[in-house]
Every structure is written in C-alpha cells, then in structure tokens.
Design an enzyme around this catalytic site. Structure first.
Site, PDB file in Angstrom:
ATOM      1  CB  CYS A  47      22.508  26.218  35.815  1.00 28.07           C
ATOM      2  SG  CYS A  47      22.810  27.901  36.394  1.00 28.07           S
ATOM      3  CG  HIS A  69      18.948  28.438  39.906  1.00 27.35           C
ATOM      4  ND1 HIS A  69      18.480  28.734  38.642  1.00 27.35           N
ATOM      5  CD2 HIS A  69      20.242  28.067  39.758  1.00 27.35           C
ATOM      6  CE1 HIS A  69      19.460  28.564  37.764  1.00 27.35           C
ATOM      7  NE2 HIS A  69      20.526  28.160  38.418  1.00 27.35           N
ATOM      8  CG  ASP A 128      15.568  30.244  39.632  1.00 29.03           C
ATOM      9  OD1 ASP A 128      16.281  31.213  39.979  1.00 29.03           O
ATOM     10  OD2 ASP A 128      15.947  29.374  38.820  1.00 29.03           O
TER      11      ASP A 128
END
Length: 289
Positions: free
Chosen positions: A171, A256, A224
C-alpha cells in the site's frame, strides 16, 4: 499533504480492506486503530521464530535520528541477501513483522524500518484521517528514501550481503518501492504490492516508470476501487516503453490489501500466488541462503 491521497468519494475503510466492525472493536478496546492490525481474523497467520533470529535495533539516519527497525534473519552465519520491508500507513505492526519472519524462513535478512517514527507511533493512532494529518503528511519522500538508504547500508554491516539488496512494500509502502527503485543505483530488485500509481503526490510512480534502476514486479488487485485498472494499464505501458524487466501482475478477483491476512480484504489465492511470484523474483536477482 499526505503522500497518498484518497479520491474525495473514497470509503477509506473499504480502500484499506477493513470492516467497520473491526475498527470499532479496536477503538472500543482502547487500543486505537492498531487493533485492526493485530490477529483479529481467522485467516491471520502467525509465523514462528523457531529456526530464525529476530531483533529490534536502530539505524542512524542522515539527520542523526535513530530509526527503529525490526529484523528477522536465518541463523546462518554467512552474508545474507537483504530485503527491506516497507510498511503500510499503519506502521511496523505485527503483520509487517510477520512478513519479515516469513522472509527469514525463506533465507533472507528482512529489515522493516519505521519510516514514520519521527512523527509518532502510527500503530497507536485511532483513525485514518488523523493518521494522515499527524504522521503521513509529516513524512516527506526525500526523508523516506534517505532512511531506506541508511537501512540498507546498516544491513550490509550487520550480516547482509553487499550488492544483494531488494525491497518490498505494501500500500503506502508499495508506492515507496517504485520511488526507491528510481532512486537507488545499489538496489537489485523490488516487489510493489498495490501501491498508488497516480495521485496528488509530489512524485508519482507513473512519472518515474522510465527511470527505474532496478526491476520491479508490481502486484495489484483487479477489484481495487482505490487504484483503477486504467492506472495499472498506464503503468504497465510505461514500463514496457522503458524497455526494462519491470512489469505488473493483476489478480482479477483480488481487492486492495489482498495480502493482509489480518483483515477482510485478504484473498488467499492471490496472496499465495503473489508470494510465490515474489520469491521467484527475488530468487532470480538476490539468490537465497
């Protein structure tokens, strides 16, 4: 300005693969947002330290600050290939440490620096908006890249094999992987997990796609909502035009945070496939003990 900005209409809980129940439970327990980063899911993996060494240490940064690092490594005495592990916005919490232990069991010296430490302890902040304002926004890219340089040099002097350094991140850390690969001539390879490719950051991965000094494998989820496939396709195109070995793999059914087995976004199939791909990527460039 935060290093990673969310779209105005983004549900930040969904973007980070968290449930409202998990966050509220953690807050109610008085543990802050870090509670969502602890073993709260039946899918959470806890990797044993048996057969490896783990430790906490500090690395002296360019400005003299002592950056905390978590280290996991095989008990092998010889020089070890090094993998720098770059944390999510939640800091060096239990899951990041577990990733380090998993890599140690694979023959690597894994080092996770707390790149937010100057601004505070990200694991103790109760909500994401506050986390961005008080910690992420106060952590500039130049400082992050310099701290990773120092971490890599420290690892080389503490059992790491010089010339065999890789980096992975998740991330927020995934974006950092792309930037670091464009920054460091000493890096041998990188693996970026679902790091934002385009946004309002001063430097965006899409802007440095043609400047990578080391090959990067991107690992992204097809579902995502925070990183549209159009961005992934644009990045893949830019990487192809650059003519290097870097590329992105998309896992169509993954959201995600699909590697994060401690939260609802975890996708076992994508996690296992991407982990195997990462080990293969690093194995070909760094080797293993």
């Amino acid at each position: 300005m935060p290093d990673e900005r969310l779209p105005p209409d983004c549900d930040w809980l969904a973007h980070y693969g968290l449930s409202r129940r998990t966050v509220l439970a953690g807050t109610a327990a008085g543990l802050g947002f870090a509670a969502a980063c602890q073993p709260v899911s039946a899918t959470t993996k806890i990797t044993s330290s048996e057969g490896i060494d783990t430790a906490s240490a500090t690395v002296k940064a360019a400005d003299g600050f002592a950056v905390p690092v978590y280290v996991a490594r095989p008990k092998t005495r010889g020089p070890l290939p090094v993998i720098i592990v770059v944390h999510e916005i939640f800091g060096v919490h239990q899951w990041i440490k577990d990733i380090c232990r998993r890599l140690a069991h694979e023959g690597y010296m894994a080092v996770a620096p707390d790149l937010f430490a100057r601004a505070g302890d990200a694991t103790k902040v109760a909500d994401i908006p506050t986390l961005f304002q008080t910690i992420v926004a106060k952590t500039p890219d130049a400082q992050v890249l310099s701290d990773i340089d120092r971490t890599a040099a420290w690892a080389d002097g503490h059992g790491g094999a010089a010339g065999k350094t890789g980096i992975t991140g998740f991330c927020w850390g995934g974006r950092v992987v792309w930037l670091y690969a464009a920054h460091s001539a000493a890096l041998k390879a990188g693996v970026a997990y679902y790091g934002r490719l385009k946004g309002e950051q001063p430097i965006q991965p899409l802007q440095v796609a043609g400047k990578l000094k080391a090959p990067v494998l991107g690992q992204y989820g097809g579902r995502d909502h925070g990183i549209p496939l159009s961005d992934v396709e644009a990045m893949n195109k830019a990487l192809g035009q650059a003519g290097g070995k870097s590329r992105i793999t998309v896992y169509p059914e993954a959201d995600h945070g699909f590697m994060a087995d401690y939260r609802p976004s975890y996708n076992e199939q994508a996690a296992k496939a991407s982990w195997a791909a990462m080990l293969d990527w690093f194995g070909k460039t760094l080797g293993r003990t």
